[in-house]
Scaffold this motif. Structure first.
Motif, mmCIF file in Angstrom:
data_model
loop_
_atom_site.group_PDB
_atom_site.id
_atom_site.type_symbol
_atom_site.label_atom_id
_atom_site.label_comp_id
_atom_site.label_asym_id
_atom_site.label_seq_id
_atom_site.Cartn_x
_atom_site.Cartn_y
_atom_site.Cartn_z
ATOM 1 N N LYS A 13 51.127 13.036 13.470
ATOM 2 C CA LYS A 13 50.267 12.242 14.357
ATOM 3 C C LYS A 13 48.818 12.242 13.907
ATOM 4 C CE LYS A 13 53.139 12.763 18.496
ATOM 5 N NZ LYS A 13 53.187 13.233 19.901
ATOM 6 N N ARG A 46 46.781 8.889 12.662
ATOM 7 C CA ARG A 46 45.537 8.432 13.303
ATOM 8 C C ARG A 46 44.432 8.236 12.263
ATOM 9 N NH1 ARG A 46 43.607 13.058 16.002
ATOM 10 N NH2 ARG A 46 42.666 13.434 13.964
ATOM 11 N N LYS A 106 47.182 6.809 20.242
ATOM 12 C CA LYS A 106 48.475 6.374 20.778
ATOM 13 C C LYS A 106 49.145 5.362 19.853
ATOM 14 C CE LYS A 106 50.790 4.224 24.717
ATOM 15 N NZ LYS A 106 51.610 3.384 23.826
ATOM 16 N N SER A 159 50.463 7.106 16.823
ATOM 17 C CA SER A 159 51.654 7.887 17.170
ATOM 18 C C SER A 159 52.882 7.000 17.330
ATOM 19 C CB SER A 159 51.402 8.665 18.462
ATOM 20 O OG SER A 159 52.564 9.356 18.878
#
Length: 309
Positions: free
Chosen positions: A39, A43, A66, A69
């Motif tokens: 993750k 990002r 988000k 992810s």
């Protein structure tokens, strides 16, 4: 002679989704297996694509994390969604709208992305295509035991008998072939290192469901040859169509806490996998299903707390 070594530092990089092709071309010394990104790296890569050397604005930090992810660690997906975000307004509302369905945004914004995944499917042999599409019957991030998956494929008739091998050996070859093509992934392993569970990347699962819909392979409103139920809401749709349900040849339930008298409608079913359903007692309607090839279920016992006065 086509690629002379001129000592100028040049290199040739060949990428492929098929492990056997990579091993044939590069050998073991030059072979590099690309792993899915975590993750944090997802990002950072997304920010680099969208903002370059600039820092991500504070108000977009959460939504960027988000979206990164939701790409499930696939660099190609991050690249596509990053290109999309680079062309839209840098506002929280716009980006949150994209984050509501990242997979749909990726597929709809870049036809090239879909073509890459479709290419992997189109190159599958005829006997492997239904095995791959079958993965769409299971929810996202679902780990399925290899023994269960192999039993389902055999019962469905996907595995063709080979005089030189048993059905168990043939279906093992099918699984290995899909793993080597990076279309399904090995999850948990046994003590001896052999695969125990398998899963599929979210975006590949999306490809499964799209192709299954095109080829009328899985759940359809006008044809329920194979029915996959993952929630009580979907079970209500099944119960609302008793005539179509009665024609189903396969019924797979992966949802939890789903209780339904659906068995009386499955008169022609051959494959019944209801491990996710909860039964307080054995459903006697199963005895009426004379065409069954495979039955998988668990009987759950519940003990209510007793209060003594």
């Amino acid at each position: 002679m086509y690629f002379p070594d001129n000592n100028n530092g040049s290199r040739i990089v060949i990428t492929t989704r098929e492990s056997d092709v990579a091993e044939y071309v590069a050998g073991s010394k030059s072979l590099h297996h690309v792993q899915l990104l975590n993750k944090s790296v997802s990002r950072d890569l997304l920010c680099r694509i969208v903002f370059g050397e600039e820092d991500c604005p504070d108000e977009l930090q959460g939504v960027v994390a988000k979206i990164g992810s939701d790409c499930s660690g696939l660099p190609l997906a991050i690249h596509v969604i990053g290109g999309l975000l680079s062309m839209v307004e840098r506002s929280r509302d716009v980006w949150e709208n994209v984050s509501k369905d990242v997979k749909a945004s990726i597929v709809e914004s870049d036809e090239h992305f879909s073509n890459i995944l479709y290419l992997s499917y189109n190159h599958l042999s005829i006997h492997l295509k239904p095995c791959f599409l079958y993965m769409g019957a299971f929810p996202e991030d679902y780990d399925i035991k290899g023994s269960r998956l192999k039993s389902l494929w055999i019962a469905e008739g996907f595995v063709k008998y080979n005089t030189d091998e048993s059905l168990e050996d043939v279906v093992e070859d099918y699984l290995k072939a899909l793993v080597e093509r990076n279309l399904i992934s090995v999850g948990g392993k046994q003590i001896d290192g052999k695969p125990m569970t398998y899963s599929i990347h979210d975006l590949l699962r999306d490809l499964c469901t799209r192709k299954a819909n095109e080829e009328k392979f899985l759940n359809l409103k006008d044809s329920m040859r194979r029915v996959s139920v993952q929630s009580s809401y979907q079970m209500e749709d099944v119960n609302a169509s008793p005539q179509l349900t009665s024609l189903a040849r396969s019924f797979i339930c992966t949802g939890q806490e789903i209780i339904s008298p659906v068995f009386s409608m499955l008169r022609l079913v051959r494959v019944l996998d209801v491990i996710g359903m909860v039964f307080k007692e054995f459903p006697e309607e199963i005895f009426q299903l004379v065409n069954l090839r495979l039955l998988s279920f668990l009987l759950h016992f519940r003990f209510e707390e007793l209060t003594y006065s």
